[in-house]
Design an enzyme around this catalytic site. Structure first.
Site, PDB file in Angstrom:
ATOM      1  N   GLY B  58       0.946  -1.218  -0.168  1.00 32.48           N
ATOM      2  CA  GLY B  58      -0.103   0.001   0.118  1.00 32.48           C
ATOM      3  C   GLY B  58       0.785   1.270   0.012  1.00 32.48           C
ATOM      4  O   GLY B  58       2.195   1.067   0.384  1.00 32.48           O
ATOM      5  N   GLN B  63       3.155   9.929   1.325  1.00 32.65           N
ATOM      6  CA  GLN B  63       4.513   9.123   1.069  1.00 32.65           C
ATOM      7  C   GLN B  63       5.400   9.640   0.131  1.00 32.65           C
ATOM      8  O   GLN B  63       6.507   9.360   0.001  1.00 32.65           O
ATOM      9  CB  GLN B  63       4.306   7.551   1.297  1.00 32.65           C
ATOM     10  N   CYS B 108       6.751  -0.152   7.078  1.00 34.55           N
ATOM     11  CA  CYS B 108       6.134   0.699   6.195  1.00 34.55           C
ATOM     12  C   CYS B 108       7.491   1.140   5.347  1.00 34.55           C
ATOM     13  O   CYS B 108       8.382   1.201   5.467  1.00 34.55           O
ATOM     14  CB  CYS B 108       5.853   2.185   7.034  1.00 34.55           C
ATOM     15  N   LEU B 109       7.053   1.514   3.933  1.00 34.19           N
ATOM     16  CA  LEU B 109       7.962   1.673   2.836  1.00 34.19           C
ATOM     17  C   LEU B 109       8.708   3.032   3.533  1.00 34.19           C
ATOM     18  O   LEU B 109      10.025   3.223   3.167  1.00 34.19           O
ATOM     19  CB  LEU B 109       7.271   2.099   1.521  1.00 34.19           C
ATOM     20  N   HIS B 151      -3.557   1.536   8.294  1.00 34.46           N
ATOM     21  CA  HIS B 151      -2.246   2.235   8.087  1.00 34.46           C
ATOM     22  C   HIS B 151      -2.251   3.093   7.000  1.00 34.46           C
ATOM     23  O   HIS B 151      -1.671   4.219   7.402  1.00 34.46           O
ATOM     24  CB  HIS B 151      -1.209   0.988   7.813  1.00 34.46           C
ATOM     25  N   GLU B 152      -2.741   2.849   5.684  1.00 40.05           N
ATOM     26  CA  GLU B 152      -2.879   3.891   4.906  1.00 40.05           C
ATOM     27  C   GLU B 152      -3.727   4.966   5.069  1.00 40.05           C
ATOM     28  O   GLU B 152      -3.496   6.373   5.022  1.00 40.05           O
ATOM     29  CB  GLU B 152      -3.395   3.289   3.548  1.00 40.05           C
ATOM     30  N   HIS B 155      -1.689   7.558   7.438  1.00 41.73           N
ATOM     31  CA  HIS B 155      -0.705   8.248   6.820  1.00 41.73           C
ATOM     32  C   HIS B 155      -1.522   9.589   6.369  1.00 41.73           C
ATOM     33  O   HIS B 155      -0.824  10.676   6.369  1.00 41.73           O
ATOM     34  CB  HIS B 155      -0.234   7.635   5.298  1.00 41.73           C
TER      35      HIS B 155
HETATM   36 ZN   LIG Z   1       3.298   3.337   5.508  1.00 41.22          ZN
END
Ligand SMILES: [Zn+2]
Lengths: 172, 178
Positions: B58, B63, B108-109, B151-152, B155
């Site tokens: 995701g 991000q 997380c990326l 989680h998204e 963000h």
């Molecule tokens: Zn993330």
């Protein structure tokens, strides 16, 4: 039975726990609460052991292993008064941001000013990202609400992000 | 074999991902017009960037440095997934139901070196608009897909898993990159 506080720290390598705890068995020391972890490549042990022998005798017993593994070891006699059950409200303070000096000092001073008692604290540095996580006991939920805005002020001064949330106490 | 200058539609379309402590990750994102061509283009770029990032299920607009309430998600093939809605791309999403909290580890990326134990709902409903048509959709999700959606959503509110970790020992060094 008496109690000793033992700390040992040295470059991480296999066998440290085994070597140190074997010595403690040999001097009739009983491991009670312990915490062991790797801090930036150093293995750190903190132990409270039940033991009736003097600290100096235990330290001497550990000395050969400490020399062999290049560990800094300290042994001290401590009181055996059982800890009082924590009262009040349990919270987690989370902080993250760019690494800079003074983050823990500033945040923990704000916590202390509100009667907060730090029960556990871990920091991690990953690249330039500094992460601080603190578990605290506060006198009351009202103390938490008083702490929240001052935490925000400290975070703004430090240019980090800080949060406060109740510790998860779900019994599953 | 692409010739110089011919690859502009593909190259450059994978967006650089912001890493903590980038302040772009801690800002509240604003609502977008789901039918606007810029929203559609951003959604496509998010999906491309997600697909190009190994282990990424995701990605949210903050991000990539855009403070827009837009994310994409695809948990296909993940071993902890139960519900699977396929590719989900939503603008202005809202969490409308959440139950069955559970604690699990997530990454997380934007925080590539750490993971954290976070309590999230295991069964949720999310609504939002599909970029392009603007059609309102509702997704019911559970297990890993529910966790990933929350989680998204976080963000978009400027929250990382680091803001929600369950305790002092709930932040971990990532052992390997999944
Ligand atoms: Zn993330």
């Amino acid at each position: 039975m008496g109690a000793l506080a033992i700390t040992a720290i040295g470059d991480d390598r296999p066998g440290i726990v085994a070597a140190v705890t074997e010595v403690l068995v040999a001097v009739d020391a009983n491991l009670e609460d312990t915490s062991m972890t790797i801090l930036r490549g150093h293995f750190a042990m903190m132990l409270i052991v039940g033991c009736d022998r003097p600290a100096a005798e235990v330290e001497a017993a550990v000395a050969p292993v400490a020399a062999e593994l290049d560990l800094v070891v300290s042994v001290r006699e401590v009181s055996t008064v059982p800890p009082a059950a924590a009262a009040g409200a349990h919270y987690v303070v989370t902080v993250h941001g760019a690494d800079r000096p003074g983050i823990v000092a500033r945040i923990s001073r704000v916590i202390a000013a509100h009667g907060g008692n730090v029960t556990d604290l871990v920091t991690r540095l990953a690249g330039n990202l500094y992460v601080l996580t603190v578990e605290i006991d506060l006198p009351s939920a009202q103390a938490a609400e008083a702490l929240r805005p001052e935490l925000a002020v400290a975070a703004a001064d430090l240019d980090v992000v800080a949060g406060l949330h109740p510790a998860d106490a779900d019994v599953l | 074999m692409p010739t110089p200058g011919s690859g502009s539609r593909d190259s450059g379309d994978v967006l650089p991902v912001r890493l903590a402590p980038d302040p772009a990750l801690s800002r509240l994102a604003v609502e977008v017009d789901p039918r606007a061509p810029t929203t559609v283009a951003l959604a496509e770029a998010l999906v491309r960037t997600m697909r190009a990032s190994p282990g990424c299920v995701g990605l949210a607009a903050p991000q990539v440095g855009v403070p827009a309430r837009l994310f994409c998600l695809d948990v296909g093939g993940h071993r902890k997934a139960r519900s699977y809605a396929g590719l989900v791309v939503l603008a202005n999403p809202l969490l409308v139901a959440a139950e069955e909290p559970n604690r699990a580890r997530e990454g997380c990326l934007s925080v590539p070196d750490l993971t954290g134990d976070v309590v999230r709902a295991g069964r949720i409903k999310v609504t939002g608009a599909v970029p392009g048509t603007g059609e309102e959709r509702e997704y019911a999700a559970d297990a890993f897909e529910a966790r990933a959606l929350q989680h998204e959503l976080d963000h978009l509110d400027g929250l990382l898993f680091l803001d929600r970790v369950a305790g002092a020992h709930a932040v971990h060094a990532r052992k390997r990159y999944l």
